[in-house]
Scaffold this active site. Sequence first.
Site, PDB file in Angstrom:
ATOM      1  N   SER A   1       0.824  -1.222   0.000  1.00 30.58           N
ATOM      2  CA  SER A   1       0.000   0.000   0.000  1.00 30.58           C
ATOM      3  C   SER A   1       0.850   1.261   0.000  1.00 30.58           C
ATOM      4  CB  SER A   1      -0.881   0.056   1.251  1.00 30.58           C
ATOM      5  OG  SER A   1      -1.775  -1.000   1.281  1.00 30.58           O
TER       6      SER A   1
ATOM      7  N   HIS B   1      -4.053  -0.370  -4.390  1.00 30.12           N
ATOM      8  CA  HIS B   1      -3.428  -1.528  -5.021  1.00 30.12           C
ATOM      9  C   HIS B   1      -3.936  -1.621  -6.455  1.00 30.12           C
ATOM     10  CE1 HIS B   1      -1.699  -3.484  -1.416  1.00 30.12           C
ATOM     11  NE2 HIS B   1      -2.611  -2.776  -0.827  1.00 30.12           N
TER      12      HIS B   1
ATOM     13  N   HIS C   1      -5.137  -9.992  -0.447  1.00 31.83           N
ATOM     14  CA  HIS C   1      -5.050 -10.094   1.013  1.00 31.83           C
ATOM     15  C   HIS C   1      -6.069 -11.102   1.539  1.00 31.83           C
ATOM     16  CE1 HIS C   1      -3.490  -6.040   0.157  1.00 31.83           C
ATOM     17  NE2 HIS C   1      -2.731  -6.232   1.209  1.00 31.83           N
TER      18      HIS C   1
ATOM     19  N   TYR D   1      -7.902 -10.655   4.104  1.00 34.33           N
ATOM     20  CA  TYR D   1      -9.124  -9.978   4.560  1.00 34.33           C
ATOM     21  C   TYR D   1     -10.111  -9.687   3.434  1.00 34.33           C
ATOM     22  CZ  TYR D   1      -6.635  -5.719   3.115  1.00 34.33           C
ATOM     23  OH  TYR D   1      -5.940  -4.780   2.412  1.00 34.33           O
ATOM     24  N   GLU D   2      -9.653  -9.829   2.189  1.00 37.41           N
ATOM     25  CA  GLU D   2     -10.577  -9.633   1.070  1.00 37.41           C
ATOM     26  C   GLU D   2     -11.468 -10.855   0.873  1.00 37.41           C
ATOM     27  OE1 GLU D   2      -8.600  -7.465  -2.462  1.00 37.41           O
ATOM     28  OE2 GLU D   2      -6.940  -8.266  -1.288  1.00 37.41           O
TER      29      GLU D   2
ATOM     30  N   ALA E   1       3.040  -2.103   3.877  1.00 35.86           N
ATOM     31  CA  ALA E   1       2.822  -1.009   4.822  1.00 35.86           C
ATOM     32  C   ALA E   1       2.567  -1.674   6.161  1.00 35.86           C
ATOM     33  CB  ALA E   1       1.608  -0.193   4.394  1.00 35.86           C
TER      34      ALA E   1
ATOM     35  N   MET F   1      -1.039  -6.787   7.498  1.00 35.86           N
ATOM     36  CA  MET F   1      -2.065  -7.759   7.103  1.00 35.86           C
ATOM     37  C   MET F   1      -1.707  -8.519   5.833  1.00 35.86           C
ATOM     38  SD  MET F   1      -5.344  -5.251   7.693  1.00 35.86           S
ATOM     39  CE  MET F   1      -5.383  -4.101   9.074  1.00 35.86           C
ATOM     40  N   SER F   2      -0.413  -8.648   5.555  1.00 34.34           N
ATOM     41  CA  SER F   2      -0.025  -9.304   4.300  1.00 34.34           C
ATOM     42  C   SER F   2       1.319 -10.003   4.442  1.00 34.34           C
ATOM     43  CB  SER F   2       0.059  -8.248   3.186  1.00 34.34           C
ATOM     44  OG  SER F   2       1.139  -7.356   3.440  1.00 34.34           O
TER      45      SER F   2
ATOM     46  N   ASN G   1       2.482   4.123  10.491  1.00 36.61           N
ATOM     47  CA  ASN G   1       1.880   4.600  11.746  1.00 36.61           C
ATOM     48  C   ASN G   1       2.490   3.861  12.924  1.00 36.61           C
ATOM     49  OD1 ASN G   1       0.009   2.417  10.346  1.00 36.61           O
ATOM     50  ND2 ASN G   1      -0.200   2.143  12.556  1.00 36.61           N
TER      51      ASN G   1
ATOM     52  N   HIS H   1      -6.802   4.248   6.949  1.00 34.82           N
ATOM     53  CA  HIS H   1      -6.157   3.793   5.714  1.00 34.82           C
ATOM     54  C   HIS H   1      -5.564   4.992   4.965  1.00 34.82           C
ATOM     55  CE1 HIS H   1      -5.120   1.191   2.432  1.00 34.82           C
ATOM     56  NE2 HIS H   1      -5.877   1.856   1.589  1.00 34.82           N
TER      57      HIS H   1
END
Length: 272
Positions: free
Chosen positions: A30, A61, A83, A85-86, A113, A211-212, A235, A246
């Site tokens: 990201s 993306h 990902h 979460y998708e 990220a 998350m990846s 962050n 995001h």
Amino acid sequence: MNFEQVQECAAFVREKHQGEMPKIAMVLGSGLNSMADAMENATILSYEDLPGFPEPTVEGHAGRMLIGELGGKPVICMQGRAHAYEGHEPEKLGFATRTLWALGVETLVLTNAAGSLREEAGPGSLMAITDHINFSGINPLVGVNDDRIGPRFPDVSEAWNKELTGTLKACAADLGIVLHEGVYIMAKGPNFETPAEIRAFRTMGADAVGMSTVPECLVARHCGMKVVGVSSITNLAAGMQGELTHHETMEYGAIAAVNLEKLLRAFVAKIA
Ligand code: HPA
């Protein structure tokens, strides 16, 4: 995800890009899209056209494979990734990585990220991934194993290649870029973590959270590719700063991308 599907996708790519196939590929996380713009003489393929590819849905993306050069060195740039979460099946998360393997790629550079668990590695900074913790609850290697791809029980005691990470550190030092080092923990998402989860992750030994990336690393190691990785810190993790968004991931991702691009250019020049 079977061997034949991966070969079919690789054959499609070879048909579209008749030139030399790079031995190095990079996956851009990201906010790191600008890296792809730096590619020269690129054959650009959209993920939606690649047979068997899962399509990424998250903002930031683009979903493109660029086969070309970076600073004159052959490299494949994967702009965007699927990902967990998708809602993709875990095994689908390894499809792109296996396609790269089928194309003859030997070295995989994974970027993402991430939120930092360490105050001193703040937003906009970079962290080399020295090891990971798979806290996602998923694994892309689950299912019937195909021995043509790799072993049933792959060794991941050096998931992240020490020598290549050393090269990355040397490049950063040459460029005067601060490159932190640490352990990446993967949470499945899509929510950012709670402060309690972050405290738990810190106790477990994590330095950055995202998350990846872990599924790709596992699939790459399974089929024998060397892996090296960098997190762009967007962050401080939950509980260490205010609200997480995001938007912030995109904004600080772009700031970190300036240094990451310089770093990856130097890295590719050194190892290609
Ligand atoms: N947590 C998980 N994923 C992330 C974060 C975070 O704080 N920042 C960027 N990706």
